[in-house]
Motif scaffolding. Structure first.
Motif, PDB file in Angstrom:
ATOM      1  N   SER A  80      -7.358  -0.556  -5.550  1.00 44.22           N
ATOM      2  CA  SER A  80      -7.468  -1.967  -5.143  1.00 44.22           C
ATOM      3  C   SER A  80      -6.116  -2.660  -5.230  1.00 44.22           C
ATOM      4  CB  SER A  80      -8.477  -2.692  -6.044  1.00 44.22           C
ATOM      5  OG  SER A  80      -9.790  -2.266  -5.799  1.00 44.22           O
ATOM      6  N   ILE A  81      -5.404  -2.417  -6.322  1.00 44.38           N
ATOM      7  CA  ILE A  81      -4.089  -3.042  -6.497  1.00 44.38           C
ATOM      8  C   ILE A  81      -3.131  -2.551  -5.421  1.00 44.38           C
ATOM      9  CG2 ILE A  81      -2.099  -3.225  -8.043  1.00 44.38           C
ATOM     10  CD1 ILE A  81      -4.148  -2.978 -10.383  1.00 44.38           C
ATOM     11  N   GLY A  82      -3.151  -1.258  -5.142  1.00 46.69           N
ATOM     12  CA  GLY A  82      -2.297  -0.712  -4.095  1.00 46.69           C
ATOM     13  C   GLY A  82      -2.589  -1.339  -2.746  1.00 46.69           C
ATOM     14  N   ALA A  83      -3.873  -1.496  -2.424  1.00 47.70           N
ATOM     15  CA  ALA A  83      -4.251  -2.101  -1.146  1.00 47.70           C
ATOM     16  C   ALA A  83      -3.782  -3.549  -1.048  1.00 47.70           C
ATOM     17  CB  ALA A  83      -5.770  -2.017  -0.966  1.00 47.70           C
ATOM     18  N   LEU A  84      -3.918  -4.301  -2.133  1.00 43.35           N
ATOM     19  CA  LEU A  84      -3.470  -5.696  -2.146  1.00 43.35           C
ATOM     20  C   LEU A  84      -1.961  -5.789  -1.956  1.00 43.35           C
ATOM     21  CD1 LEU A  84      -5.777  -6.893  -5.042  1.00 43.35           C
ATOM     22  CD2 LEU A  84      -5.854  -7.761  -2.689  1.00 43.35           C
ATOM     23  N   LEU A  85      -1.215  -4.881  -2.574  1.00 42.74           N
ATOM     24  CA  LEU A  85       0.240  -4.884  -2.404  1.00 42.74           C
ATOM     25  C   LEU A  85       0.633  -4.554  -0.966  1.00 42.74           C
ATOM     26  CD1 LEU A  85       1.436  -3.097  -5.688  1.00 42.74           C
ATOM     27  CD2 LEU A  85       1.492  -5.541  -5.154  1.00 42.74           C
ATOM     28  N   LEU A  86      -0.228  -3.820  -0.264  1.00 47.86           N
ATOM     29  CA  LEU A  86       0.045  -3.455   1.132  1.00 47.86           C
ATOM     30  C   LEU A  86      -0.396  -4.532   2.121  1.00 47.86           C
ATOM     31  CD1 LEU A  86      -0.993   0.301   1.005  1.00 47.86           C
ATOM     32  CD2 LEU A  86       1.312  -0.552   1.507  1.00 47.86           C
ATOM     33  N   GLY A  87      -1.002  -5.598   1.638  1.00 45.41           N
ATOM     34  CA  GLY A  87      -1.339  -6.693   2.532  1.00 45.41           C
ATOM     35  C   GLY A  87      -2.800  -7.059   2.628  1.00 45.41           C
ATOM     36  N   VAL A  88      -3.689  -6.269   2.029  1.00 43.01           N
ATOM     37  CA  VAL A  88      -5.097  -6.663   1.992  1.00 43.01           C
ATOM     38  C   VAL A  88      -5.223  -7.972   1.210  1.00 43.01           C
ATOM     39  CG1 VAL A  88      -7.317  -6.038   0.937  1.00 43.01           C
ATOM     40  CG2 VAL A  88      -6.049  -4.348   2.253  1.00 43.01           C
ATOM     41  N   GLU A  89      -6.096  -8.838   1.653  1.00 47.14           N
ATOM     42  CA  GLU A  89      -6.189 -10.149   1.012  1.00 47.14           C
ATOM     43  C   GLU A  89      -7.250 -10.228  -0.072  1.00 47.14           C
ATOM     44  OE1 GLU A  89      -5.691 -13.698   3.262  1.00 47.14           O
ATOM     45  OE2 GLU A  89      -4.989 -12.586   5.014  1.00 47.14           O
TER      46      GLU A  89
END
Length: 306
Positions: free
Chosen positions: A180-189
């Protein structure tokens, strides 16, 4: 919590590391680490004293030998001893160092300073007793798949940007919250992260704070897909699911309630010999498997709704 812990030391061929981590996770170990010893690897793992008797440890040793035999590698050597709780709390951490994953990620243990150069997306992590340190092949495959998926900027994502709508994912079996953290760092909101283990949910909450993530962007909850159906107001754009093959197959029918025509999925925790069964189940439940990525005996299936 137990006052004493089993410290397990396993000397093995480096190619056995991932299967040993998997076996230890199933056995119930909390905290694992690995270091090189010449041409071999030394895997360390920790287990509360009350969770295992000597006969259990002997059975584990047998399973490890059988796993090695199945893939034609030398049998690992397992030794164990009891240590005090305060020794366990710091022992495994000293062997875990920053690790680069894919082209963009750096996993940085929370108790170590940040690197001088921050060219990569840094995930600060203290997994506690939850799965997901970045050492396991399945976690690496999922992070690399997220990196590829979110750097492609698919049409559905472009449409969302134009409409100023958030890109939302569900992380099923979130463990430490690393995906989840990785996805958020990649731009997921927004990421909804669920796990059946309350310790994993707490770990995700702690790691959310470590990475200065807005609580409204990462929403952990105890449970599984059934809980997600109550948390989300509309189907998600993507699913990451790094658990076990049998559990993925069991949950796929339920996932229909949280997906739409453009939803993509990243599924891992799958041994290579299980990949066909999972791929068949995905197709039977309205998914198209686009790619299969593998690392050693593990694989990750990247899919989209048909």
């Amino acid at each position: 919590m137990a006052n004493t812990w089993w410290e397990l030391k396993i000397l093995c061929d480096p190619d056995l590391e991932d299967s040993i981590f998997w076996r230890l996770d199933i056995f119930g170990c909390r905290g694992t680490a690995c270091e090189s010893k010449g041409n071999s690897s030394l895997v360390k793992a920790y287990l509360p004293h009350f969770q295992a008797q000597l006969l259990d440890l002997s059975a584990l040793s047998l399973w490890l030998r059988q796993d090695a035999l199945c893939i034609g590698l030398p049998s690992p050597l397992l030794h164990w001893n009891l240590i005090d709780e305060e020794d366990w709390a710091s022992s495994w951490k000293q062997y875990w160092q920053p690790q680069e994953i894919g082209d963009r990620f750096l996993i940085n243990p929370a108790w170590l300073p940040l690197p001088d150069s921050l060219e990569r997306l840094v995930i600060r992590l203290d997994p506690g007793v939850a799965f997901g340190t970045g050492n396991h092949a399945t976690t690496q495959l999922c992070l690399e798949s997220l990196e590829m998926r979110l750097s492609e900027v698919p049409e559905a994502f472009i449409a969302k940007v134009d409409q100023k709508e958030p890109l939302v994912i569900a992380d099923i079996g979130c463990g430490s919250g690393i995906l989840s953290i990785g996805a958020l760092l990649l731009g997921v909101e927004k990421a909804y992260a669920v796990d059946n283990d309350p310790l994993a949910v707490q770990s995700t909450i702690s790691n959310r704070a470590l990475n200065d993530i807005n609580p409204e962007c990462l929403i952990p909850a105890l449970g599984s897909v059934d809980i997600l159906t109550k948390l989300i107001s509309q189907p998600v754009d993507g699913i990451v699911c790094n658990i076990l093959a049998d559990v993925i197959i069991e949950l796929l029918p339920e996932m229909k309630a949280i997906t739409k025509a453009t939803t993509w999925g990243i599924f891992s925790g799958i041994l290579l010999e299980q990949s066909k069964a999972v791929a068949d189940a995905l197709e039977q439940n309205g998914w198209i498997v686009a790619t299969l990525w593998k690392r050693k005996e593990w694989c990750c299936l990247n899919a989209r709704r048909s």
